[in-house]
Design an enzyme around this catalytic site. Structure first.
Site, PDB file in Angstrom:
ATOM      1  N   HIS A  13       0.872  -1.202   0.000  1.00  0.00           N
ATOM      2  CA  HIS A  13       0.000   0.000   0.000  1.00  0.00           C
ATOM      3  C   HIS A  13       0.895   1.234   0.000  1.00  0.00           C
ATOM      4  O   HIS A  13       1.471   1.593   1.015  1.00  0.00           O
ATOM      5  CB  HIS A  13      -0.910   0.015   1.236  1.00  0.00           C
ATOM      6  CG  HIS A  13      -1.859   1.174   1.270  1.00  0.00           C
ATOM      7  ND1 HIS A  13      -3.199   1.015   1.575  1.00  0.00           N
ATOM      8  CD2 HIS A  13      -1.707   2.506   1.037  1.00  0.00           C
ATOM      9  CE1 HIS A  13      -3.810   2.188   1.522  1.00  0.00           C
ATOM     10  NE2 HIS A  13      -2.913   3.125   1.216  1.00  0.00           N
ATOM     11  N   HIS A  15       1.565   5.356  -1.739  1.00  0.00           N
ATOM     12  CA  HIS A  15       1.205   6.520  -2.560  1.00  0.00           C
ATOM     13  C   HIS A  15       2.476   7.106  -3.152  1.00  0.00           C
ATOM     14  O   HIS A  15       3.334   7.594  -2.422  1.00  0.00           O
ATOM     15  CB  HIS A  15       0.491   7.586  -1.708  1.00  0.00           C
ATOM     16  CG  HIS A  15      -0.780   7.079  -1.112  1.00  0.00           C
ATOM     17  ND1 HIS A  15      -1.984   7.142  -1.774  1.00  0.00           N
ATOM     18  CD2 HIS A  15      -1.024   6.463   0.071  1.00  0.00           C
ATOM     19  CE1 HIS A  15      -2.923   6.583  -1.024  1.00  0.00           C
ATOM     20  NE2 HIS A  15      -2.369   6.165   0.101  1.00  0.00           N
ATOM     21  N   LYS A  99      -9.244  -0.284  -6.205  1.00  0.00           N
ATOM     22  CA  LYS A  99      -9.317   0.383  -4.905  1.00  0.00           C
ATOM     23  C   LYS A  99     -10.665   1.049  -4.704  1.00  0.00           C
ATOM     24  O   LYS A  99     -11.128   1.814  -5.554  1.00  0.00           O
ATOM     25  CB  LYS A  99      -8.204   1.443  -4.819  1.00  0.00           C
ATOM     26  CG  LYS A  99      -8.136   2.192  -3.499  1.00  0.00           C
ATOM     27  CD  LYS A  99      -7.699   1.283  -2.353  1.00  0.00           C
ATOM     28  CE  LYS A  99      -7.853   1.972  -1.006  1.00  0.00           C
ATOM     29  NZ  LYS A  99      -6.644   2.662  -0.585  1.00  0.00           N
ATOM     30  N   HIS A 136     -10.587   1.272   1.505  1.00  0.00           N
ATOM     31  CA  HIS A 136     -10.400   2.261   2.573  1.00  0.00           C
ATOM     32  C   HIS A 136     -11.636   2.137   3.457  1.00  0.00           C
ATOM     33  O   HIS A 136     -12.704   2.622   3.109  1.00  0.00           O
ATOM     34  CB  HIS A 136     -10.240   3.684   2.028  1.00  0.00           C
ATOM     35  CG  HIS A 136     -10.045   4.683   3.132  1.00  0.00           C
ATOM     36  ND1 HIS A 136      -8.834   5.265   3.421  1.00  0.00           N
ATOM     37  CD2 HIS A 136     -10.907   5.151   4.070  1.00  0.00           C
ATOM     38  CE1 HIS A 136      -8.957   6.048   4.482  1.00  0.00           C
ATOM     39  NE2 HIS A 136     -10.210   6.007   4.894  1.00  0.00           N
ATOM     40  N   HIS A 174      -4.818  -0.585   5.674  1.00  0.00           N
ATOM     41  CA  HIS A 174      -4.411   0.180   6.868  1.00  0.00           C
ATOM     42  C   HIS A 174      -5.399   0.053   8.034  1.00  0.00           C
ATOM     43  O   HIS A 174      -5.990   1.020   8.463  1.00  0.00           O
ATOM     44  CB  HIS A 174      -4.148   1.655   6.531  1.00  0.00           C
ATOM     45  CG  HIS A 174      -5.178   2.366   5.698  1.00  0.00           C
ATOM     46  ND1 HIS A 174      -6.532   2.227   5.878  1.00  0.00           N
ATOM     47  CD2 HIS A 174      -5.033   3.245   4.680  1.00  0.00           C
ATOM     48  CE1 HIS A 174      -7.166   2.992   5.011  1.00  0.00           C
ATOM     49  NE2 HIS A 174      -6.289   3.609   4.261  1.00  0.00           N
ATOM     50  N   ASP A 247       1.400   2.619   3.545  1.00  0.00           N
ATOM     51  CA  ASP A 247       0.533   3.784   3.337  1.00  0.00           C
ATOM     52  C   ASP A 247       1.355   5.071   3.408  1.00  0.00           C
ATOM     53  O   ASP A 247       0.871   6.093   3.870  1.00  0.00           O
ATOM     54  CB  ASP A 247      -0.628   3.816   4.341  1.00  0.00           C
ATOM     55  CG  ASP A 247      -1.684   4.852   3.974  1.00  0.00           C
ATOM     56  OD1 ASP A 247      -1.739   5.281   2.799  1.00  0.00           O
ATOM     57  OD2 ASP A 247      -2.447   5.260   4.883  1.00  0.00           O
TER      58      ASP A 247
HETATM   59  C1  NCD Z   1      -3.711   8.927   1.935  1.00  0.00           C
HETATM   60  C2  NCD Z   1      -3.206   9.974   0.916  1.00  0.00           C
HETATM   61  O1  NCD Z   1      -2.674  10.993   1.346  1.00  0.00           O
HETATM   62  O2  NCD Z   1      -3.329   9.731  -0.296  1.00  0.00           O
HETATM   63  N1  NCD Z   1      -3.818   9.565   3.216  1.00  0.00           N
HETATM   64  C3  NCD Z   1      -3.863   8.961   4.427  1.00  0.00           C
HETATM   65  O3  NCD Z   1      -4.041   9.649   5.427  1.00  0.00           O
HETATM   66  N2  NCD Z   1      -3.706   7.658   4.569  1.00  0.00           N
HETATM   67  C4  NCD Z   1      -5.011   8.349   1.464  1.00  0.00           C
HETATM   68  C5  NCD Z   1      -5.411   7.082   2.183  1.00  0.00           C
HETATM   69  O4  NCD Z   1      -4.690   6.085   2.135  1.00  0.00           O
HETATM   70  O5  NCD Z   1      -6.480   7.048   2.809  1.00  0.00           O
HETATM   71 ZN    ZN Z   2      -3.254   5.086   1.501  1.00  0.00          ZN
HETATM   72 ZN    ZN Z   3      -6.925   4.993   2.804  1.00  0.00          ZN
END
Ligand code: NCD
Ligand code: ZN
Ligand code: ZN
Length: 343
Positions: A13, A15, A99, A136, A174, A247
């Site tokens: 996971h 970003h 997702k 999520h 998460h 995450d």
């Molecule tokens: C994530 C993001 O910034 O893209 N933020 C977070 O707080 N985890 C999005 C997500 O995974 O929910």
């Molecule tokens: Zn995330």
């Molecule tokens: Zn998320």
């Protein structure tokens, strides 16, 4: 045990963002992980196999020379996703999951699903193609307390979903609560969960330590200590339903230090070291390899990685900030130390 060698791990996971932001953070992940499930919440979101392929190419071009790193792409589910897109995604060979963001639940989720009933055809196609749904798991109902949104989501949305689609493979992303751990344990093997390092290391007191701490704000929000303990127990149990997903969610400093700051914590600069710290603190380092390098691959039906990383107990200082394209970001543990490093 103050040293451990494990098979090269994966991040299930992550970003990466896009453009100069992606180019700034990508090396941190590549240095540690062989593969990562790349989240599709760009603006605009990655909603089709064609968009995923283009995004993958932008990542590939940005990879450091010789990096043996494979981005595993995902599609962003919307009310308008068509069942045919699932076949295209599966046949592309590069899309590994879809997702589900409830609309409004988190960062860049405004194109998310308003009503899952819009997606039943797509979910049937996902069952047929064995395409996992990544969730999520928080309700957006403003009447539900922000600390209860995951628990209520399990009851209102996820339990009925898993019951209705009896072949659907699901990763509850998460997870942050004891209730989520129990939910995953009570469901069949086709339901799994990722756990972040920050939810293993912090409880909600970290949001208010001496004042409000925007760099500890993420979604789902940090929970009470009893929930952190439940996550530690799950992650270190050796149960293959629980695996690593950082995450890591980079945001420019000025978008977090403001009157309405973004949700997301950046951990990719220590993406495996922080887990080593958490597992070592619990005396469970021998369980790290399964959690970081095996169970996720098993769930996604991918081979284990070749090669290994060695981690040693040795403190190192995290900078106050890290360059983030034309911006700066504040990494987890900024200005403090992390107890484990890659050797
Ligand atoms: C994530 C993001 O910034 O893209 N933020 C977070 O707080 N985890 C999005 C997500 O995974 O929910
Ligand atoms: Zn995330
Ligand atoms: Zn998320």
């Amino acid at each position: 045990m103050n040293k451990i060698t494990i098979t090269r791990p994966d991040d299930w996971h992550l970003h990466l963002r896009d453009g100069e932001h992606m180019r700034a953070v990508l090396p941190d992940t590549v240095r540690r992980f062989a593969r990562a499930i790349v989240m599709p919440n760009l603006k605009p979101p990655v909603t089709t196999a064609a968009l995923a392929s283009q995004y993958r190419e932008r990542i590939r071009v940005a990879l450091p020379a010789g990096a043996g790193f494979e981005p595993l792409m995902t599609l962003y589910l919307t009310d308008n996703t068509r069942p045919e897109e699932i076949a295209k995604a599966r046949q592309s060979g590069i899309v590994h999951a879809v997702k589900y963001y409830p609309a409004g639940a988190t960062t860049h989720s405004d194109s998310g699903v308003t009503d899952l009933a819009c997606c039943y055809g797509v979910l049937e196609a996902m069952e047929a193609w064995g395409m996992p749904l990544l969730v999520h798991g928080e309700v957006t109902d403003p009447g539900v307390d922000v600390f209860d949104r995951e628990k209520v989501f399990l009851e209102r949305v996820l339990a009925p979903l898993v019951g209705r689609f009896t072949k659907l493979r699901v990763v509850v992303e998460h997870i942050t609560t004891r209730e989520a751990v129990r939910f995953v344990l009570a469901t069949p093997a086709r339901v799994a969960a990722t756990i972040t390092a920050h939810h293993l290391l912090l409880n909600r007191n970290a949001l208010f330590a001496g004042g409000v701490r925007p760099h500890h704000y993420c979604l789902p929000v940090l929970k009470r200590e009893e929930h952190r303990q439940a996550l530690i127990e799950a992650a270190m149990s050796g149960n293959p339903k629980f695996f690593l997903g950082t995450d890591s969610a980079p945001h420019a400093r000025h978008t977090k230090e403001t009157d309405c700051g973004c949700a997301g914590i950046y951990t990719a600069h220590a993406g495996i070291e922080l887990y080593a710290e958490a597992f070592a603190a619990a005396g469970a380092l021998d369980r790290l390899e399964g959690f970081a390098s095996r169970f996720g691959a098993d769930f996604y039906r991918l081979p284990y990685n070749r090669g290994s990383v060695t981690l040693a107990q040795d403190g190192w200082g995290v900078p106050d900030e890290i360059a983030f394209g034309g911006d700066k970001l504040v990494p987890f543990r900024a200005g403090a130390t992390i107890g484990w490093k890659i050797v």
